[in-house]
Design a protein around this motif. Structure first.
Motif: not given
Length: 126
Positions: A29-44, A54-66
């Motif tokens: 949410i803090a980086n929603a307006d940061t150019p080139g930022y990719r959403r981070k997701t975490v898997a359990f 436990s918390v797995g690896r942090v993954q970057l969302d592969q959806k294309d940026p606007k």
């Protein structure tokens, strides 16, 4: 008594996992307006040798940026576009609410287990 300690271990691992999820949601949410930022997701992940999650690896969302049209932006290409982030605020708010509710449920279970353990100790003292 080991059942109580394993229940506390499971709920505390859930608390840690949801706290990590909330941290990543708030970072998104803090980086929603940061150019080139990719959403981070975490898997359990579930460890078969230990109770809880436990918390797995942090993954970057592969959806294309606007692609945003702003010729005056310093990162704009020759067509006047630049890549924004791929963070969807509605999705992040929904994830935050889900993580908050899961955290509260784990906290309630932790408190119930602690109260049951204290009641058992009171009964054993009599």
């Amino acid at each position: 008594m080991s059942d109580f300690s394993s229940a506390l271990s499971v709920t505390s691992s859930g608390l840690r996992a949801q706290a990590a999820r909330l941290r990543h949601v708030s970072e998104n949410i803090a980086n929603a307006d940061t150019p080139g930022y990719r959403r981070k997701t975490v898997a359990f992940e579930i460890n078969p040798n230990a109770p809880g999650v436990s918390v797995g690896r942090v993954q970057l969302d592969q959806k294309d940026p606007k692609r945003i049209f702003d010729p005056a932006h310093p990162m704009a290409d020759e067509s006047g576009h630049y890549q924004g982030s791929n963070v969807d605020l509605i999705l992040e708010i929904a994830d935050a609410r889900e993580a908050q509710r899961s955290y509260e449920a784990n906290l309630k279970m932790f408190d119930q287990t602690r109260q049951m353990s204290a009641s058992l100790m009171d009964l054993l003292r009599r």
